[in-house]
Write a protein that holds these residues in place. Structure first.
Motif, PDB file in Angstrom:
ATOM      1  N   GLU A 175       2.588   7.519 -10.332  1.00 39.04           N
ATOM      2  CA  GLU A 175       2.970   6.457  -9.393  1.00 39.04           C
ATOM      3  C   GLU A 175       2.257   5.151  -9.751  1.00 39.04           C
ATOM      4  N   LEU A 176       0.967   5.233 -10.051  1.00 40.00           N
ATOM      5  CA  LEU A 176       0.207   4.042 -10.474  1.00 40.00           C
ATOM      6  C   LEU A 176       0.809   3.431 -11.732  1.00 40.00           C
ATOM      7  N   LEU A 177       1.152   4.272 -12.701  1.00 43.02           N
ATOM      8  CA  LEU A 177       1.713   3.776 -13.958  1.00 43.02           C
ATOM      9  C   LEU A 177       3.044   3.065 -13.729  1.00 43.02           C
ATOM     10  N   ARG A 178       3.888   3.608 -12.863  1.00 44.97           N
ATOM     11  CA  ARG A 178       5.169   2.951 -12.565  1.00 44.97           C
ATOM     12  C   ARG A 178       4.942   1.585 -11.912  1.00 44.97           C
ATOM     13  N   ILE A 179       3.993   1.540 -10.992  1.00 45.18           N
ATOM     14  CA  ILE A 179       3.687   0.273 -10.309  1.00 45.18           C
ATOM     15  C   ILE A 179       3.149  -0.746 -11.308  1.00 45.18           C
TER      16      ILE A 179
ATOM     17  N   SER B 220       1.776  -5.625 -13.592  1.00 45.34           N
ATOM     18  CA  SER B 220       0.368  -5.309 -13.868  1.00 45.34           C
ATOM     19  C   SER B 220      -0.603  -6.328 -13.284  1.00 45.34           C
ATOM     20  N   ARG B 221      -0.089  -7.348 -12.618  1.00 46.63           N
ATOM     21  CA  ARG B 221      -0.973  -8.359 -12.027  1.00 46.63           C
ATOM     22  C   ARG B 221      -1.329  -8.062 -10.575  1.00 46.63           C
ATOM     23  N   LEU B 222      -0.811  -6.973 -10.030  1.00 49.18           N
ATOM     24  CA  LEU B 222      -1.161  -6.619  -8.657  1.00 49.18           C
ATOM     25  C   LEU B 222      -2.647  -6.286  -8.571  1.00 49.18           C
ATOM     26  N   SER B 223      -3.252  -6.626  -7.456  1.00 49.52           N
ATOM     27  CA  SER B 223      -4.663  -6.296  -7.256  1.00 49.52           C
ATOM     28  C   SER B 223      -4.795  -4.821  -6.895  1.00 49.52           C
ATOM     29  N   THR B 224      -6.008  -4.296  -7.043  1.00 48.94           N
ATOM     30  CA  THR B 224      -6.231  -2.900  -6.657  1.00 48.94           C
ATOM     31  C   THR B 224      -5.974  -2.703  -5.164  1.00 48.94           C
ATOM     32  N   GLU B 225      -6.246  -3.717  -4.374  1.00 46.90           N
ATOM     33  CA  GLU B 225      -5.989  -3.631  -2.929  1.00 46.90           C
ATOM     34  C   GLU B 225      -4.496  -3.524  -2.648  1.00 46.90           C
TER      35      GLU B 225
ATOM     36  N   THR C  98       0.171   2.862  -2.445  1.00 45.25           N
ATOM     37  CA  THR C  98       0.023   4.273  -2.824  1.00 45.25           C
ATOM     38  C   THR C  98      -0.707   5.121  -1.799  1.00 45.25           C
ATOM     39  N   SER C  99      -1.220   4.506  -0.758  1.00 47.02           N
ATOM     40  CA  SER C  99      -2.020   5.228   0.252  1.00 47.02           C
ATOM     41  C   SER C  99      -3.313   5.792  -0.332  1.00 47.02           C
ATOM     42  N   LEU C 100      -3.826   5.139  -1.366  1.00 47.00           N
ATOM     43  CA  LEU C 100      -5.125   5.491  -1.937  1.00 47.00           C
ATOM     44  C   LEU C 100      -6.120   4.402  -1.567  1.00 47.00           C
ATOM     45  N   ALA C 101      -7.397   4.729  -1.602  1.00 48.71           N
ATOM     46  CA  ALA C 101      -8.432   3.712  -1.405  1.00 48.71           C
ATOM     47  C   ALA C 101      -8.486   2.823  -2.651  1.00 48.71           C
TER      48      ALA C 101
END
Length: 164
Positions: free
Chosen positions: A8-12, A17-22, A28-31
């Protein structure tokens, strides 16, 4: 080994690729710390090779010419197509290189300043290589989509009035 959250992370990231981790954490419902840890692990494992930008070079006006070069290759005993592919990948003109099915074995996407430079590259560097049996060159006249990104101008959608 990647799991469903990694995929899921890889697709996003492949999409933007410029999205922030937040932002990715929200999607993704991850921290955010877990997103950063997973991305770091994917980078360390070379699953994520690098980050890049899709550029509409025609709009940027650089005037380069690109071509698709198809090659019929005699595979090498014990190495198949790998050695010739490795040699071809060293040329700066080669943007992409793939092993394909069908009439041809390898497909290159190359770029040069003009058609003559592309032609010279094929005739002087590619065609004379050992194991290359045949080449077919297709000049790319216009790109409509690259890496999932369409180059069509999207008109602003007109909002219709709400009528209950």
């Amino acid at each position: 080994m990647t799991d469903e959250k990694d995929l899921e992370l890889l697709r996003i990231l492949e999409e933007n690729s410029r999205l922030s981790t937040e932002e990715i954490a929200t999607m993704t419902s991850l921290a955010a710390a877990e997103v950063a840890r997973r991305i770091g692990a994917l980078e360390a494992a070379q699953v994520i090779k690098r980050y890049s930008t899709v550029v509409n070079w025609e709009k940027a006006g650089n005037g380069e010419v690109s071509a698709i070069i198809e090659l019929k290759v005699s595979p090498e005993r014990d190495f198949g197509y790998d050695r010739i592919a490795e040699r071809l990948s060293r040329f700066r003109q080669v943007r992409s290189l793939r092993l394909i099915t069908g009439t041809y074995d390898l497909q290159l996407i190359v770029s040069g300043k003009n058609m003559q430079e592309v032609s010279r590259f094929v005739s002087e560097h590619v065609a004379p290589m050992d194991r290359i049996r045949e080449t077919a060159t297709h000049i790319i006249m216009k790109s409509y989509k690259e890496n999932g990104n369409a180059f069509f101008e999207q008109p602003e959608t007109e909002r219709l009035p709400y009528c209950p």
